[in-house]
Design a protein around this motif. Sequence first.
Motif, PDB file in Angstrom:
ATOM      1  N   THR A 112       0.850  -1.191   0.000  1.00  0.00           N
ATOM      2  CA  THR A 112       0.000   0.000   0.000  1.00  0.00           C
ATOM      3  C   THR A 112       0.887   1.243   0.000  1.00  0.00           C
ATOM      4  O   THR A 112       2.088   1.164   0.268  1.00  0.00           O
ATOM      5  CB  THR A 112      -0.909   0.031   1.240  1.00  0.00           C
ATOM      6  N   ASP A 113       0.275   2.392  -0.284  1.00  0.00           N
ATOM      7  CA  ASP A 113       1.041   3.648  -0.252  1.00  0.00           C
ATOM      8  C   ASP A 113       1.657   3.872   1.128  1.00  0.00           C
ATOM      9  O   ASP A 113       2.808   4.286   1.244  1.00  0.00           O
ATOM     10  CB  ASP A 113       0.148   4.844  -0.607  1.00  0.00           C
ATOM     11  N   HIS A 114       0.890   3.594   2.168  1.00  0.00           N
ATOM     12  CA  HIS A 114       1.401   3.754   3.537  1.00  0.00           C
ATOM     13  C   HIS A 114       2.609   2.845   3.766  1.00  0.00           C
ATOM     14  O   HIS A 114       3.626   3.279   4.331  1.00  0.00           O
ATOM     15  CB  HIS A 114       0.296   3.434   4.549  1.00  0.00           C
ATOM     16  N   GLN A 115       2.518   1.590   3.336  1.00  0.00           N
ATOM     17  CA  GLN A 115       3.635   0.658   3.513  1.00  0.00           C
ATOM     18  C   GLN A 115       4.859   1.120   2.734  1.00  0.00           C
ATOM     19  O   GLN A 115       5.987   1.022   3.227  1.00  0.00           O
ATOM     20  CB  GLN A 115       3.224  -0.751   3.078  1.00  0.00           C
ATOM     21  N   GLN A 116       4.669   1.645   1.536  1.00  0.00           N
ATOM     22  CA  GLN A 116       5.796   2.143   0.750  1.00  0.00           C
ATOM     23  C   GLN A 116       6.471   3.329   1.435  1.00  0.00           C
ATOM     24  O   GLN A 116       7.699   3.390   1.506  1.00  0.00           O
ATOM     25  CB  GLN A 116       5.334   2.539  -0.658  1.00  0.00           C
ATOM     26  N   ARG A 117       5.665   4.259   1.945  1.00  0.00           N
ATOM     27  CA  ARG A 117       6.248   5.415   2.647  1.00  0.00           C
ATOM     28  C   ARG A 117       7.018   4.964   3.881  1.00  0.00           C
ATOM     29  O   ARG A 117       8.113   5.467   4.163  1.00  0.00           O
ATOM     30  CB  ARG A 117       5.152   6.408   3.031  1.00  0.00           C
ATOM     31  N   GLN A 118       6.451   4.021   4.625  1.00  0.00           N
ATOM     32  CA  GLN A 118       7.124   3.529   5.824  1.00  0.00           C
ATOM     33  C   GLN A 118       8.398   2.769   5.454  1.00  0.00           C
ATOM     34  O   GLN A 118       9.411   2.873   6.150  1.00  0.00           O
ATOM     35  CB  GLN A 118       6.182   2.641   6.644  1.00  0.00           C
ATOM     36  N   ALA A 119       8.361   2.033   4.355  1.00  0.00           N
ATOM     37  CA  ALA A 119       9.556   1.303   3.909  1.00  0.00           C
ATOM     38  C   ALA A 119      10.686   2.275   3.570  1.00  0.00           C
ATOM     39  O   ALA A 119      11.847   2.036   3.930  1.00  0.00           O
ATOM     40  CB  ALA A 119       9.223   0.424   2.705  1.00  0.00           C
TER      41      ALA A 119
END
Length: 108
Positions: free
Chosen positions: A20-27
């Motif tokens: 997800t976009d959130h997971q990508q930003r956190q990664a």
Amino acid sequence: MPPANNISAGPRRKTWMAMTDHQQRQALRLTLNTLSAAATGSPAGVAQTLAEAAAIAPAVEDHVAWAAAYLTATLRLTVDPTGQVSRHLTTGRQLRAQTAPAQEGLFT
């Protein structure tokens, strides 16, 4: 340019695109934090950021570990000719591997 364009086609890109976009930003954030911990000589900090990534999703932890290792090659060529960052990263990944089963067992 979207971050997905920076990852070559293959399983890594498929994993990235499945996040997800959130997971990508956190990664992205955790990759920088992992490199920072390795650069300051803190394998425990590396293990901690990997644990934080795993709490988001296993794919995030996998990506953070891969991306940090991938980026240490650039550091070695520019500011870390002795490979200290890579060694701290490897030690931190080993620490995380030792603690991962116990932490995962707490939540299952």
